[in-house]
Enzyme design. Structure first.
Site, PDB file in Angstrom:
ATOM      1  N   GLU A 150      32.366   0.533  20.212  1.00 24.72           N
ATOM      2  CA  GLU A 150      31.183  -0.410  19.318  1.00 24.72           C
ATOM      3  C   GLU A 150      30.700  -1.295  20.325  1.00 24.72           C
ATOM      4  O   GLU A 150      31.170  -2.353  20.422  1.00 24.72           O
ATOM      5  CB  GLU A 150      31.880  -0.842  17.949  1.00 24.72           C
ATOM      6  CG  GLU A 150      32.177   0.152  17.225  1.00 24.72           C
ATOM      7  CD  GLU A 150      31.038   0.630  16.532  1.00 24.72           C
ATOM      8  OE1 GLU A 150      29.793   0.603  16.754  1.00 24.72           O
ATOM      9  OE2 GLU A 150      31.239   1.448  15.627  1.00 24.72           O
ATOM     10  N   GLY A 192      32.854  -4.930  21.514  1.00 24.92           N
ATOM     11  CA  GLY A 192      32.800  -5.988  22.312  1.00 24.92           C
ATOM     12  C   GLY A 192      31.412  -5.726  23.270  1.00 24.92           C
ATOM     13  O   GLY A 192      30.901  -4.790  22.910  1.00 24.92           O
ATOM     14  N   CYS A 203      25.424  -8.132  16.937  1.00 17.53           N
ATOM     15  CA  CYS A 203      25.320  -7.146  17.955  1.00 17.53           C
ATOM     16  C   CYS A 203      23.910  -6.419  17.567  1.00 17.53           C
ATOM     17  O   CYS A 203      23.114  -5.625  18.355  1.00 17.53           O
ATOM     18  CB  CYS A 203      26.198  -6.118  17.759  1.00 17.53           C
ATOM     19  SG  CYS A 203      26.692  -5.564  16.281  1.00 17.53           S
ATOM     20  N   GLY A 219      34.138  -2.797  27.671  1.00 18.82           N
ATOM     21  CA  GLY A 219      34.093  -1.343  27.118  1.00 18.82           C
ATOM     22  C   GLY A 219      34.793  -0.491  28.022  1.00 18.82           C
ATOM     23  O   GLY A 219      35.594   0.342  28.107  1.00 18.82           O
TER      24      GLY A 219
HETATM   25  P1  NAD Z   1      34.756 -10.782  23.179  1.00 20.99           P
HETATM   26  O1  NAD Z   1      34.637 -11.798  24.374  1.00 20.99           O
HETATM   27  O2  NAD Z   1      35.364 -11.613  21.695  1.00 20.99           O
HETATM   28  O3  NAD Z   1      35.501  -9.571  23.563  1.00 20.99           O
HETATM   29  C1  NAD Z   1      35.909  -8.641  22.507  1.00 20.99           C
HETATM   30  C2  NAD Z   1      37.305  -8.455  22.561  1.00 20.99           C
HETATM   31  O4  NAD Z   1      37.627  -8.103  23.824  1.00 20.99           O
HETATM   32  C3  NAD Z   1      38.129  -9.679  22.227  1.00 20.99           C
HETATM   33  O5  NAD Z   1      39.139  -9.343  21.216  1.00 20.99           O
HETATM   34  C4  NAD Z   1      38.717  -9.811  23.600  1.00 20.99           C
HETATM   35  O6  NAD Z   1      40.042 -10.595  23.634  1.00 20.99           O
HETATM   36  C5  NAD Z   1      38.714  -8.664  24.283  1.00 20.99           C
HETATM   37  N1  NAD Z   1      38.999  -8.439  25.775  1.00 20.99           N
HETATM   38  C6  NAD Z   1      38.583  -9.509  26.732  1.00 20.99           C
HETATM   39  N2  NAD Z   1      38.956  -9.025  27.927  1.00 20.99           N
HETATM   40  C7  NAD Z   1      39.334  -8.014  27.828  1.00 20.99           C
HETATM   41  C8  NAD Z   1      40.050  -6.915  28.570  1.00 20.99           C
HETATM   42  N3  NAD Z   1      39.919  -7.064  30.148  1.00 20.99           N
HETATM   43  N4  NAD Z   1      40.410  -5.701  28.229  1.00 20.99           N
HETATM   44  C9  NAD Z   1      40.397  -5.689  26.829  1.00 20.99           C
HETATM   45  N5  NAD Z   1      39.866  -6.305  25.996  1.00 20.99           N
HETATM   46  C10 NAD Z   1      39.494  -7.362  26.592  1.00 20.99           C
HETATM   47  O7  NAD Z   1      33.583 -10.422  22.779  1.00 20.99           O
HETATM   48  P2  NAD Z   1      32.258 -10.049  23.694  1.00 20.99           P
HETATM   49  O8  NAD Z   1      32.742  -9.060  24.447  1.00 20.99           O
HETATM   50  O9  NAD Z   1      31.675 -11.278  24.076  1.00 20.99           O
HETATM   51  O10 NAD Z   1      31.370  -9.525  22.204  1.00 20.99           O
HETATM   52  C11 NAD Z   1      29.996  -9.515  22.530  1.00 20.99           C
HETATM   53  C12 NAD Z   1      29.391  -8.140  22.591  1.00 20.99           C
HETATM   54  O11 NAD Z   1      29.983  -7.420  21.773  1.00 20.99           O
HETATM   55  C13 NAD Z   1      28.123  -8.273  22.926  1.00 20.99           C
HETATM   56  O12 NAD Z   1      27.538  -7.235  23.764  1.00 20.99           O
HETATM   57  C14 NAD Z   1      27.802  -7.358  21.237  1.00 20.99           C
HETATM   58  O13 NAD Z   1      26.579  -6.669  20.939  1.00 20.99           O
HETATM   59  C15 NAD Z   1      28.901  -6.696  21.150  1.00 20.99           C
HETATM   60  N6  NAD Z   1      29.212  -6.332  19.669  1.00 20.99           N
HETATM   61  C16 NAD Z   1      29.076  -5.155  19.199  1.00 20.99           C
HETATM   62  C17 NAD Z   1      29.325  -4.834  17.856  1.00 20.99           C
HETATM   63  C18 NAD Z   1      29.083  -3.293  17.433  1.00 20.99           C
HETATM   64  O14 NAD Z   1      29.624  -3.113  16.310  1.00 20.99           O
HETATM   65  N7  NAD Z   1      28.515  -2.396  18.099  1.00 20.99           N
HETATM   66  C19 NAD Z   1      29.663  -5.654  17.094  1.00 20.99           C
HETATM   67  C20 NAD Z   1      29.758  -6.985  17.584  1.00 20.99           C
HETATM   68  C21 NAD Z   1      29.628  -7.386  19.057  1.00 20.99           C
END
Ligand code: NAD
Length: 462
Positions: free
Chosen positions: A212, A190, A246, A195
């Site tokens: 990640e 995420g 990502c 993170g």
């Molecule tokens: P998202 O909103 O789906 O969140 C990711 C996960 O985190 C979800 O399951 C969500 O429910 C959970 N989450 C939300 N709030 C949380 C909290 N306070 N504590 C713990 N978990 C929580 O996804 P996003 O964050 O919008 O994802 C997009 C980001 O992810 C971008 O920065 C993208 O580059 C990155 N990404 C990285 C990879 C990789 O493999 N490196 C792959 C895909 C996406």
């Protein structure tokens, strides 16, 4: 899993792990086959779920989700027995007679939190590695791809061993309450902002983790090489999943002598791939939700558009858009774009491009189009990122033989293939000694003569 049941369910998973069944090669193989069966038997339903969530095409779903996962399972099945092997190591004379070895062991019950943009891939690829490594797992897919999340829950429930693998659906609240529990390992995909929260939660139980994350992955196009091929590959990678990847090239740095050419070829490629009206293309997805749609609209409002720029709020459609004359101070160059907007910036000297990349956080990957070996070496030596891909995009993440992961702001730890298996394992060492001889030399009191004799043993007989 219902909230009030969660504690009980975790206790059940722990019990299963303690029983030792998940450590058997046969259990791991059976679960990997079961997951493969889910992906094969429910391929149409998976494509339909992703179409519902953001109008992703069936072909794109196969390429980036089911097809990738199936080949990741095949790769794990082929190599699992060798990955699990115990390794013998040599033992110095001074410790003889002894036998020493180490072997990968599972962490226990692990937690996988996935992101929405490749909902099956990002929840199930880590699950493949977790199963291969012999763990029990709780998977929490993202709430932002609800049809996919529901199907992951249904599939895991139906096809896999429920006493060892469970799915918890929900959003931030569910994720936080899971993180309050003690897990053996946490694998999070995420944004960097969340993170940080995950890492703080992991610190409470001293739980090891992988993050990640995302970031701004640059793509350099230098003076040498075929700009038309570069343009087609960049357009393909950038607008796949409508830029919600990502690994997508976040911005392009092009040598000033090739800028016009690159822009023309990119515009041509957009028309070739998606037609004159990409809104009507079956292969062009939508933005996942209206918050992200508004965020992206705000991000490029007022920018200099080279091509694209059209949008439709009702459909959450944003056309493949190429932007020029974007300043470094603009949010477009300060934030991860994560959508179908591509700023193109010209440079006159490679060091200028490298300075610009270094002025931002470490990206997940750096892409370079160049047929000049010196330029290739300079870019690799004078930059930092999770990975580098030269003359193409994305394929560094498709190879099961290459570790995939970030650095700094783009995360840490690795996934895919053997790297994924190792992420979900720790190396446990084992030393088997003989009871004899039992020289008095090792025991106190350490008189001067003993100490003098001990010194060369400890220092030289290793
Ligand atoms: P998202 O909103 O789906 O969140 C990711 C996960 O985190 C979800 O399951 C969500 O429910 C959970 N989450 C939300 N709030 C949380 C909290 N306070 N504590 C713990 N978990 C929580 O996804 P996003 O964050 O919008 O994802 C997009 C980001 O992810 C971008 O920065 C993208 O580059 C990155 N990404 C990285 C990879 C990789 O493999 N490196 C792959 C895909 C996406």
């Amino acid at each position: 899993m219902q909230n009030d049941q969660r504690f009980l369910e975790l206790a059940l998973l722990r019990e299963t792990f303690e029983s030792g069944i998940t450590r058997d090669l046969s259990w791991r193989i059976s679960q990997l086959h079961a997951l493969e069966t889910f992906l094969i038997e429910r391929e149409r339903d998976i494509a339909a779920a992703l179409h519902h969530d953001f109008r992703k095409s069936a072909a794109e779903t196969f390429l980036t989700e089911t097809g990738f996962l199936r080949s990741e399972i095949r790769f794990a099945l082929k190599h699992l027995a060798s990955w699990m092997k115990q390794r013998r190591v040599s033992v110095p004379l001074v410790y003889q007679p002894s036998r020493a070895s180490y072997a990968p062991e599972p962490y226990g019950v692990v937690l996988i939190i996935g992101a929405w943009n490749y909902p099956f891939n990002l929840s199930l690829a880590p699950l493949i590695s977790a199963i291969a490594a012999g763990n029990c797992a709780v998977v929490k897919p993202s709430e932002h791809a609800p049809h996919s999340s529901a199907l992951i829950a249904e599939g895991v429930d139906h096809y896999l061993d429920q006493s060892a693998i469970r799915v918890v659906e929900g959003g931030a609240e569910e994720a936080k309450s899971l993180l309050a529990e003690r897990f053996g390992y946490i694998f999070y995909t995420g944004s960097p902002a969340i993170g940080r929260e995950v890492m703080l939660a992991a610190a409470r139980h001293l739980t090891p983790l992988t993050l990640e994350l995302g970031g701004k992955s640059p793509c350099i196009v230098d003076e040498s090489g075929d700009v038309r091929v570069a343009a087609r590959r960049i357009v393909w990678a950038k607008f796949l999943n409508a830029g919600q990847t990502c690994l997508a090239p976040d911005y392009v740095l092009v040598h000033e002598h090739r800028e016009e050419e690159l822009l023309q070829f990119m515009q041509e490629a957009i028309t070739d791939f998606y037609g004159d009206e990409p809104r009507l293309s079956r292969d062009y997805p939508r933005i996942v939700n209206s918050d992200h749609f508004q965020r992206l609209k705000k991000l490029f409002d007022g920018s200099s558009v080279w091509c694209g720029g059209q949008s439709d709020q009702g459909e959450r459609y944003i056309a493949p858009t190429i932007l020029r004359e974007v300043s470094m101070a603009s949010p477009l160059m300060q934030l991860e774009i994560f959508g179908p907007l591509l700023p193109v910036i010209a440079y006159s000297d490679l060091s200028e491009a490298l300075d610009l990349i270094r002025s931002l956080d470490e990206p997940l990957v750096i892409y370079l189009f160049s047929s000049d070996r010196d330029i290739q070496q300079r870019v690799v030596r004078h930059s930092r990122s999770g990975g580098v891909c030269i003359n193409d995009l994305f394929f560094q993440a498709a190879l099961h033989t290459l570790p995939f992961g970030g650095l700094g702001n783009s995360g840490f730890g690795a996934s895919h293939g053997r790297a994924g298996f190792e992420t979900f394992s720790f190396q446990r060492s084992l030393l088997r000694r003989s009871l004899y001889p039992d020289p008095a030399l090792r025991y106190p009191p350490y008189r001067w003569w003993k100490f003098r004799l001990l010194k060369p043993f400890v220092t030289f007989f290793q």
